[in-house]
Write an enzyme that holds these catalytic residues in place. Structure first.
Site, short mmCIF file in Angstrom:
data_model
loop_
_atom_site.label_atom_id
_atom_site.label_comp_id
_atom_site.label_asym_id
_atom_site.label_seq_id
_atom_site.Cartn_x
_atom_site.Cartn_y
_atom_site.Cartn_z
N ASP A 1 -10.52 4.08 -1.38
CA ASP A 1 -11.13 3.02 -0.56
C ASP A 1 -12.65 2.94 -0.74
O ASP A 1 -13.34 3.95 -0.73
CB ASP A 1 -10.84 3.27 0.91
N ASP B 1 0.84 -1.21 0.00
CA ASP B 1 0.00 0.00 0.00
C ASP B 1 0.88 1.27 0.00
O ASP B 1 1.68 1.46 0.92
CB ASP B 1 -0.87 -0.08 1.27
#
Ligand code: GLA
Length: 520
Positions: free
Chosen positions: A344, A282
């Site tokens: 997200d 990430d």
């Protein structure tokens, strides 16, 4: 006397001074994110105004203003976002003598992919217990090192994930609350519920497993939520499942834990030694050390791609950089088996439908066996959408040939959620060996028809209604590129509908779907 007064005043407890909070305060998170340390440097001017900075866990926040009233402190701060944009964050704190309880609201990074409207409840805030270690302002924060640029890497190739990875991930439901015990229980539930046999093989620990510091040899460590990663992997493997883990190319992960920056080879070896089968990597704080351009980001990802390859263990490589810098163009080159396409997802209709319907078209050219677009993990069963909406979520993700990573609590899943996640006919569409991503073939306002070609010459077709009221949706064979009569099967009712010529129409509920397979 004068000298005595000064000496005493430096030592006097705060109360005698009508509270001045100047100084250095350090401590760690008291709730979910154990292992995270924080330093707050405050400078309170004679007039009462407060400035300073907060170091970690996510980044260095600059305090632009602050006020203290009756032991309650409010700090307004600025933070550099992952794309370099400035974000605003408000800290609140209670001060009692040399102790401070500091609350930081949980922020989700990556740019909101969802639209407006109903939102899932915010994550619980992080709370830190700090002590004042000095009553002197420690000086300005360290200057960040200049960000580096890297050249485009040489290609890294892997032969993994011939179909989109399936499994479970801890983040959407549990965020920082994931523990070893929970992962074991989830693995048990994945087996007993039938999820494993339906194909959900990867059990993936997301952020917040890492320790606060590397060991003296520079090895990554776990925090006390994960006492023994190797033992956990052995347990997961004994259940016929695989274990996934999470890190960042930057010095810190999105939740502020240790990332793999400058330890890529070492971490890949550690993962292999533990028996890890999947890595989600990430971007997060990598934005602070790398320039924001395609070659540099690709090179940063290739470092880990190569390290995983050299680790000698097959480890699926999941890139998470929110779809920036045309990741589809270079995700494969850096060894990526899947790459996020957006910020997200949230457990609400606006977020899910915007990501699924609006942000995926155009990316289908990048998806094929071993390399998948990832519209983010499933929210099915997390409680803020209806079962009808979750059916749409499942159908769309399967037509998109998306990775299917359940994000709910499998231990307490209802029968209707189990039926959605384990719709085997739709899973077969997702896992079809042709590996083509479906596309939108027709759109009429809120009504959309999507189709995915399958290896046996059939098409999986979704008749979607994004509108507020039930509506009749028609899938025309000509839009799919076929003609004549074809056997049609309903993939939610699990019923053959006979041979149908020209088109298929169905009444579709608001936010719902009718999914069919049109055979050759
Ligand atoms: C980012 C990712 C999420 C999750 C969190 C963890 O926001 O996009 O999927 O991994 O970080 O901190």
């Amino acid at each position: 006397m004068r000298w005595l007064y000064f000496a005493a005043s430096a030592l006097l407890p705060l109360a005698a001074h009508a509270q001045n909070v100047t100084g250095k305060w350090t401590g760690s998170a008291s709730r979910y994110d154990n292992g995270i340390e924080i330093t707050v440097a405050l400078e309170q001017a004679a007039g009462g105004s407060i400035t300073g900075y907060v170091e970690g866990p996510r980044s260095n926040d600059r305090i632009t203003s602050g006020k203290l009233e009756n032991g309650k402190l409010t700090l307004e701060a600025e933070r550099a976002g992952r794309g370099g944009q400035m974000m605003h964050v408000t800290y609140t704190a209670e001060i009692s003598g040399t102790k401070m309880t500091l609350t930081m609201p949980q922020m989700t990074f990556g740019g909101r992919a969802g639209g407006r409207g109903q939102q899932a409840p915010p994550r619980p805030p992080q709370v830190f217990e700090l002590s004042r270690v000095s009553s002197k302002f420690p000086g300005p924060p360290p200057e960040p090192a200049p960000r580096v640029s890297l050249p485009m890497p040489e290609p890294v190739r892997t032969e993994l994930a011939r179909t989109p990875p399936m499994g479970w991930n801890s983040w959407n439901k549990f965020a920082g609350q994931v523990t070893d015990a929970m992962v074991r229980e989830m693995a048990d539930a994945i087996v007993s519920s039938g999820m494993r046999d339906a194909g959900y093989i990867y059990v993936n620990i997301d952020d917040t497993w890492e320790g606060a510091h590397r060991d003296s040899h520079g090895n990554i460590t776990t925090n006390n939520k994960f006492p023994d990663m190797k033992k956990l992997a052995d347990y997961i493997h004994s259940k016929g499942l695989k274990l996934g883990i999470y890190s960042s190319p930057g010095p810190k992960t999105c939740a502020g834990y240790l990332g793999s920056y400058q330890h890529e080879e070492q971490d890949a070896k550690t993962y292999a030694a533990w028996g890890i089968d999947y890595l989600k990597y990430d971007w997060c704080s990598a934005a602070q050390v790398y320039e924001n351009n395609q070659a540099t980001m690709a090179a940063a990802y290739a470092k880990m791609g190569l390290a995983l390859l050299r680790s000698g263990r097959p480890i699926v490589y999941s890139l998470c950089q929110y779809g920036n810098l045309d990741v589809g163009e270079w995700g494969e080159r850096v060894g990526g088996n899947l790459w996020r396409t957006t910020g997200d997802i949230r457990d609400d209709w606006q977020s899910m439908s915007h990501i699924g319907f609006d942000l995926q078209p155009g990316r289908e050219k990048y998806a094929y066996p071993g390399h998948w677009n990832d519209p983010d993990m499933l929210e099915i069963g997390n409680g803020h959408m209806t079962d009808t909406e979750y059916q749409t979520h499942m159908t769309l993700w399967c037509i998109l040939a998306a990775p299917l990573l359940a994000g709910n609590d499998i231990r307490s899943m209802s029968p209707s959620i189990a039926a959605i996640l384990m719709n085997k006919e739709l899973i077969a569409v997702d896992q079809d060996r042709l590996g083509r991503q479906g596309v939108r073939v027709a759109k009429d306002g809120d009504l959309e028809v999507w189709a995915k070609p399958l290896a046996d010459g059939a098409y999986a077709v979704g008749l979607f209604n994004r509108g507020p009221a039930a509506a009749r949706v028609t899938a025309k064979w000509s839009d799919i590129g076929i003609s004549g009569s074809h056997p049609v099967r309903d993939l939610w009712k699990h019923e053959d509908l006979g041979s149908i010529a020209g088109s298929y129409s169905a009444e579709v509920p608001s936010h719902g779907v009718v999914a069919i397979k049109v055979a050759q």
